[in-house]
Design a protein around this motif. Structure first.
Motif, PDB file in Angstrom:
ATOM      1  N   PRO A   1      36.796  46.402  41.155  1.00 35.09           N
ATOM      2  CA  PRO A   1      36.337  46.944  39.877  1.00 35.09           C
ATOM      3  C   PRO A   1      37.457  47.293  38.901  1.00 35.09           C
ATOM      4  CG  PRO A   1      35.019  47.834  41.647  1.00 35.09           C
ATOM      5  CD  PRO A   1      36.120  47.050  42.301  1.00 35.09           C
ATOM      6  N   THR A   2      38.552  47.867  39.437  1.00 32.56           N
ATOM      7  CA  THR A   2      39.675  48.231  38.565  1.00 32.56           C
ATOM      8  C   THR A   2      40.274  46.997  37.911  1.00 32.56           C
ATOM      9  OG1 THR A   2      40.196  50.164  39.925  1.00 32.56           O
ATOM     10  CG2 THR A   2      41.938  49.337  38.467  1.00 32.56           C
ATOM     11  N   ALA A   3      40.435  45.921  38.705  1.00 32.79           N
ATOM     12  CA  ALA A   3      40.998  44.680  38.182  1.00 32.79           C
ATOM     13  C   ALA A   3      40.048  44.033  37.176  1.00 32.79           C
ATOM     14  CB  ALA A   3      41.287  43.714  39.331  1.00 32.79           C
ATOM     15  N   ILE A   4      38.759  44.112  37.457  1.00 26.78           N
ATOM     16  CA  ILE A   4      37.767  43.545  36.535  1.00 26.78           C
ATOM     17  C   ILE A   4      37.815  44.281  35.199  1.00 26.78           C
ATOM     18  CG2 ILE A   4      35.296  43.219  36.118  1.00 26.78           C
ATOM     19  CD1 ILE A   4      34.924  42.979  39.161  1.00 26.78           C
ATOM     20  N   ALA A   5      37.849  45.611  35.270  1.00 28.33           N
ATOM     21  CA  ALA A   5      37.893  46.415  34.045  1.00 28.33           C
ATOM     22  C   ALA A   5      39.125  46.091  33.211  1.00 28.33           C
ATOM     23  CB  ALA A   5      37.876  47.907  34.409  1.00 28.33           C
ATOM     24  N   ALA A   6      40.272  45.969  33.870  1.00 23.69           N
ATOM     25  CA  ALA A   6      41.516  45.661  33.151  1.00 23.69           C
ATOM     26  C   ALA A   6      41.470  44.266  32.539  1.00 23.69           C
ATOM     27  CB  ALA A   6      42.698  45.783  34.103  1.00 23.69           C
ATOM     28  N   SER A   7      40.926  43.322  33.289  1.00 22.97           N
ATOM     29  CA  SER A   7      40.876  41.937  32.823  1.00 22.97           C
ATOM     30  C   SER A   7      39.960  41.763  31.620  1.00 22.97           C
ATOM     31  CB  SER A   7      40.412  41.019  33.962  1.00 22.97           C
ATOM     32  OG  SER A   7      40.268  39.691  33.508  1.00 22.97           O
ATOM     33  N   LEU A   8      38.828  42.472  31.622  1.00 19.98           N
ATOM     34  CA  LEU A   8      37.829  42.315  30.554  1.00 19.98           C
ATOM     35  C   LEU A   8      37.949  43.387  29.473  1.00 19.98           C
ATOM     36  CD1 LEU A   8      34.685  41.415  32.701  1.00 19.98           C
ATOM     37  CD2 LEU A   8      36.303  39.872  31.578  1.00 19.98           C
ATOM     38  N   ASN A   9      38.915  44.299  29.650  1.00 21.35           N
ATOM     39  CA  ASN A   9      39.155  45.364  28.668  1.00 21.35           C
ATOM     40  C   ASN A   9      37.922  46.247  28.475  1.00 21.35           C
ATOM     41  OD1 ASN A   9      40.758  46.825  26.889  1.00 21.35           O
ATOM     42  ND2 ASN A   9      40.062  45.648  25.115  1.00 21.35           N
ATOM     43  N   VAL A  10      37.328  46.635  29.595  1.00 23.54           N
ATOM     44  CA  VAL A  10      36.195  47.571  29.584  1.00 23.54           C
ATOM     45  C   VAL A  10      36.516  48.697  30.559  1.00 23.54           C
ATOM     46  CG1 VAL A  10      34.515  45.786  28.991  1.00 23.54           C
ATOM     47  CG2 VAL A  10      34.954  46.313  31.401  1.00 23.54           C
ATOM     48  N   SER A  11      35.734  49.756  30.536  1.00 23.27           N
ATOM     49  CA  SER A  11      35.988  50.880  31.434  1.00 23.27           C
ATOM     50  C   SER A  11      35.500  50.576  32.847  1.00 23.27           C
ATOM     51  CB  SER A  11      35.283  52.138  30.910  1.00 23.27           C
ATOM     52  OG  SER A  11      33.882  52.007  31.026  1.00 23.27           O
ATOM     53  N   ARG A  12      36.123  51.240  33.816  1.00 31.68           N
ATOM     54  CA  ARG A  12      35.682  51.069  35.206  1.00 31.68           C
ATOM     55  C   ARG A  12      34.251  51.558  35.378  1.00 31.68           C
ATOM     56  NH1 ARG A  12      39.704  53.652  39.363  1.00 31.68           N
ATOM     57  NH2 ARG A  12      39.653  55.323  37.826  1.00 31.68           N
ATOM     58  N   ALA A  13      33.894  52.631  34.638  1.00 32.80           N
ATOM     59  CA  ALA A  13      32.527  53.160  34.722  1.00 32.80           C
ATOM     60  C   ALA A  13      31.515  52.097  34.313  1.00 32.80           C
ATOM     61  CB  ALA A  13      32.388  54.389  33.836  1.00 32.80           C
ATOM     62  N   SER A  14      31.861  51.306  33.293  1.00 32.30           N
ATOM     63  CA  SER A  14      30.959  50.241  32.845  1.00 32.30           C
ATOM     64  C   SER A  14      30.816  49.169  33.914  1.00 32.30           C
ATOM     65  CB  SER A  14      31.491  49.624  31.544  1.00 32.30           C
ATOM     66  OG  SER A  14      31.478  50.565  30.498  1.00 32.30           O
ATOM     67  N   VAL A  15      31.937  48.849  34.571  1.00 36.47           N
ATOM     68  CA  VAL A  15      31.904  47.842  35.636  1.00 36.47           C
ATOM     69  C   VAL A  15      31.011  48.315  36.783  1.00 36.47           C
ATOM     70  CG1 VAL A  15      33.267  46.629  37.386  1.00 36.47           C
ATOM     71  CG2 VAL A  15      34.158  46.885  35.051  1.00 36.47           C
ATOM     72  N   TYR A  16      31.200  49.560  37.210  1.00 34.60           N
ATOM     73  CA  TYR A  16      30.386  50.114  38.297  1.00 34.60           C
ATOM     74  C   TYR A  16      28.906  50.136  37.914  1.00 34.60           C
ATOM     75  CZ  TYR A  16      34.511  51.619  40.932  1.00 34.60           C
ATOM     76  OH  TYR A  16      35.662  51.651  41.663  1.00 34.60           O
ATOM     77  N   ARG A  17      28.624  50.455  36.648  1.00 32.13           N
ATOM     78  CA  ARG A  17      27.238  50.514  36.201  1.00 32.13           C
ATOM     79  C   ARG A  17      26.587  49.123  36.249  1.00 32.13           C
ATOM     80  NH1 ARG A  17      28.083  53.337  32.159  1.00 32.13           N
ATOM     81  NH2 ARG A  17      28.386  51.718  30.587  1.00 32.13           N
ATOM     82  N   ILE A  18      27.318  48.101  35.806  1.00 34.23           N
ATOM     83  CA  ILE A  18      26.803  46.724  35.836  1.00 34.23           C
ATOM     84  C   ILE A  18      26.540  46.277  37.256  1.00 34.23           C
ATOM     85  CG2 ILE A  18      27.424  44.316  35.385  1.00 34.23           C
ATOM     86  CD1 ILE A  18      28.887  45.349  32.859  1.00 34.23           C
ATOM     87  N   LEU A  19      27.486  46.602  38.161  1.00 35.97           N
ATOM     88  CA  LEU A  19      27.333  46.202  39.556  1.00 35.97           C
ATOM     89  C   LEU A  19      26.158  46.927  40.194  1.00 35.97           C
ATOM     90  CD1 LEU A  19      31.090  46.185  40.660  1.00 35.97           C
ATOM     91  CD2 LEU A  19      29.650  44.223  40.095  1.00 35.97           C
ATOM     92  N   ALA A  20      25.975  48.217  39.861  1.00 35.93           N
ATOM     93  CA  ALA A  20      24.863  48.984  40.418  1.00 35.93           C
ATOM     94  C   ALA A  20      23.528  48.428  39.930  1.00 35.93           C
ATOM     95  CB  ALA A  20      25.004  50.447  40.022  1.00 35.93           C
ATOM     96  N   GLU A  21      23.460  48.086  38.641  1.00 40.47           N
ATOM     97  CA  GLU A  21      22.227  47.545  38.091  1.00 40.47           C
ATOM     98  C   GLU A  21      21.897  46.194  38.712  1.00 40.47           C
ATOM     99  OE1 GLU A  21      22.913  47.504  33.926  1.00 40.47           O
ATOM    100  OE2 GLU A  21      22.577  49.669  33.651  1.00 40.47           O
ATOM    101  N   ALA A  22      22.946  45.422  39.007  1.00 40.43           N
ATOM    102  CA  ALA A  22      22.742  44.105  39.622  1.00 40.43           C
ATOM    103  C   ALA A  22      22.188  44.250  41.042  1.00 40.43           C
ATOM    104  CB  ALA A  22      24.045  43.325  39.642  1.00 40.43           C
ATOM    105  N   ARG A  23      22.632  45.307  41.752  1.00 38.97           N
ATOM    106  CA  ARG A  23      22.169  45.524  43.132  1.00 38.97           C
ATOM    107  C   ARG A  23      20.702  45.957  43.169  1.00 38.97           C
ATOM    108  NH1 ARG A  23      27.433  47.710  43.872  1.00 38.97           N
ATOM    109  NH2 ARG A  23      26.658  49.836  43.433  1.00 38.97           N
ATOM    110  N   THR A  24      20.278  46.686  42.121  1.00 42.96           N
ATOM    111  CA  THR A  24      18.904  47.187  42.101  1.00 42.96           C
ATOM    112  C   THR A  24      17.933  46.242  41.418  1.00 42.96           C
ATOM    113  OG1 THR A  24      19.341  48.417  40.047  1.00 42.96           O
ATOM    114  CG2 THR A  24      19.674  49.580  42.139  1.00 42.96           C
ATOM    115  N   ALA A  25      18.464  45.180  40.822  1.00 42.36           N
ATOM    116  CA  ALA A  25      17.608  44.252  40.064  1.00 42.36           C
ATOM    117  C   ALA A  25      16.746  43.431  41.035  1.00 42.36           C
ATOM    118  CB  ALA A  25      18.478  43.339  39.230  1.00 42.36           C
TER     119      ALA A  25
END
Length: 201
Positions: free
Chosen positions: A177-201
């Protein structure tokens, strides 16, 4: 926020520096401004980390501190004034106290309001910058109004949300998640939120 005093006693014709950054995260930027102000000869510095639209306690303190014959020094105009009206009010206040304003980097050169030409340049630049900002905002408002009338306006989608597919793709490849956030220039919280939503979808 704080005040840096390099000399204990008030002197005649002091160079008084004022530095500001917009957020508490810009420590390096504030330190760079303070360094440039000291190098110019400022013997008293007023520094703060606050948005230009918020109450600037150290600017008020600097304006109260300066006396006739002094010069208030800033690195750039945007560190001092939030608008042309704000700039003119500050210059007027300084003039009433017999204090000059010096801007170290004003289009690549230093400008000092002690000279009539320096004052004219600062005032004109501030007015042009304010006009350009107002013109841009007007164009934005007109564009949004037209898009709404045409039924095409949906507003801005969050930056991270627009990159959900990339987040999931990088995660599938094993990225943290940290690497993803840095690569896409978004916050880690946003990355975790996207991943959590994907797991519950």
């Amino acid at each position: 926020m704080w005040e840096i005093s390099l000399e204990k006693s008030k002197e005649i014709n002091m160079l008084v520096g004022y530095s500001r950054t917009s957020t508490t995260e810009q420590v390096a930027g504030l330190e760079a401004q303070d360094r440039d102000l000291r190098a110019t000869g400022c013997t008293k510095l007023f520094s703060e980390q606050v948005s230009s639209v918020a109450q600037r306690a150290q600017l008020s303190a600097a304006l109260d501190f300066v006396r006739e014959g002094d010069t208030l020094v800033v690195t750039r105009l945007d560190r001092l004034a939030r608008s042309t009206a704000d700039l003119l009010a500050i210059i007027d206040m300084l003039e009433q106290k017999g204090v000059a304003l010096r801007i170290l980097d004003f289009g690549g050169q230093a400008v000092d309001t002690k000279s009539p030409s320096g004052k004219l340049i600062v005032t004109m630049f501030g007015a042009v910058a304010q006009f350009e900002r107002e013109l841009l905002l007007q164009r934005q408002r007109e564009g949004i109004a037209k898009a709404k009338a045409d039924g095409k306006y949906r507003g801005r989608s969050p930056t991270a949300l627009r990159q959900s597919a990339k987040v999931l793709e990088m995660k599938a490849r094993g990225a943290k998640p940290t690497a993803i956030a840095a690569s896409l220039n978004v916050s880690r919280a946003s990355v975790y939120r996207i991943l959590a939503e994907a797991r519950t979808a």
